[in-house]
Design an enzyme around this catalytic site. Structure first.
Site, PDB file in Angstrom:
ATOM      1  N   HIS A 104       5.529  -0.058  -4.168  1.00  0.00           N
ATOM      2  CA  HIS A 104       4.382   0.510  -3.460  1.00  0.00           C
ATOM      3  C   HIS A 104       3.706  -0.605  -2.670  1.00  0.00           C
ATOM      4  CE1 HIS A 104       3.715   4.291  -6.159  1.00  0.00           C
ATOM      5  NE2 HIS A 104       5.008   4.039  -5.964  1.00  0.00           N
ATOM      6  N   GLU A 150       0.624  -1.600  -2.477  1.00  0.00           N
ATOM      7  CA  GLU A 150      -0.325  -2.429  -3.222  1.00  0.00           C
ATOM      8  C   GLU A 150       0.397  -3.419  -4.138  1.00  0.00           C
ATOM      9  OE1 GLU A 150      -2.275   1.706  -2.787  1.00  0.00           O
ATOM     10  OE2 GLU A 150      -0.262   0.900  -3.100  1.00  0.00           O
ATOM     11  N   CYS A 164      -2.397   4.755  -6.521  1.00  0.00           N
ATOM     12  CA  CYS A 164      -1.868   5.582  -7.598  1.00  0.00           C
ATOM     13  C   CYS A 164      -2.186   4.885  -8.921  1.00  0.00           C
ATOM     14  CB  CYS A 164      -0.354   5.760  -7.423  1.00  0.00           C
ATOM     15  SG  CYS A 164       0.606   4.283  -7.851  1.00  0.00           S
ATOM     16  N   CYS A 209      -0.546   1.419  -9.247  1.00  0.00           N
ATOM     17  CA  CYS A 209      -1.164   0.406  -8.389  1.00  0.00           C
ATOM     18  C   CYS A 209      -2.571   0.064  -8.856  1.00  0.00           C
ATOM     19  CB  CYS A 209      -1.170   0.887  -6.940  1.00  0.00           C
ATOM     20  SG  CYS A 209       0.500   1.001  -6.249  1.00  0.00           S
TER      21      CYS A 209
END
Length: 155
Positions: free
Chosen positions: A52, A54, A82, A85
């Protein structure tokens, strides 16, 4: 750079990510208004469900600063993080989170962020992915070793 400029960069990264075959997410980590690291979602590009924006950006920032502690830095992300993250952001000790889209926006285009947030509230045995404790009495030995270790680096 201003907060708005940093967020615009995260948004630009998210747009470029879509154009280049990645997911619609971008992130920037900054300290005192200067970019330390930036990245975008590479889940499908790298075949890595943890890639992801992040998490990838946290990894880059930690390498650049040679530290697992990003205190003094802030993260600008094109979407509300999410749960994975968000956990990474807390573990990295980032000072503040700025985000543009939220988890409902992500759900509206087919992402599971909101569903996973809801699952966290459910007791493990009732989640969609069942959980079971196994060999806890053996595993606790590592925790005992950690608790009693005098020369550990806490994080």
């Amino acid at each position: 750079m201003t907060k708005e400029e940093l967020m615009r960069r995260a948004i630009e990264l998210s747009i470029n990510s879509v154009r280049n075959g990645g997911g619609p997410f971008g992130a920037v980590i900054a300290r005192n208004g200067e970019i330390v690291a930036e990245g975008s979602n590479k889940v499908t590009i790298d075949n890595d469900p943890t890639a992801h924006a992040e998490v990838s950006t946290i990894r880059m920032a930690c390498k650049k600063l040679d530290s697992f502690d990003l205190s003094g830095c802030e993260i600008y992300t094109s979407c509300e993080p999410c749960p994975m993250c968000l956990g990474a952001i807390y573990w990295a000790h980032l000072d503040k989170i700025y985000y543009a889209n939220d988890r409902k926006d992500a759900a509206n285009i087919g992402f599971d962020d909101d569903f996973i947030y809801q699952e966290i509230e459910v007791q493990p045995q009732y989640r969609k992915k069942p959980s079971e404790i196994l060999l806890q009495s053996e595993a606790i030995k590592a925790f005992d070793l950690w608790r009693n270790k005098d020369d550990k680096t806490e994080y």
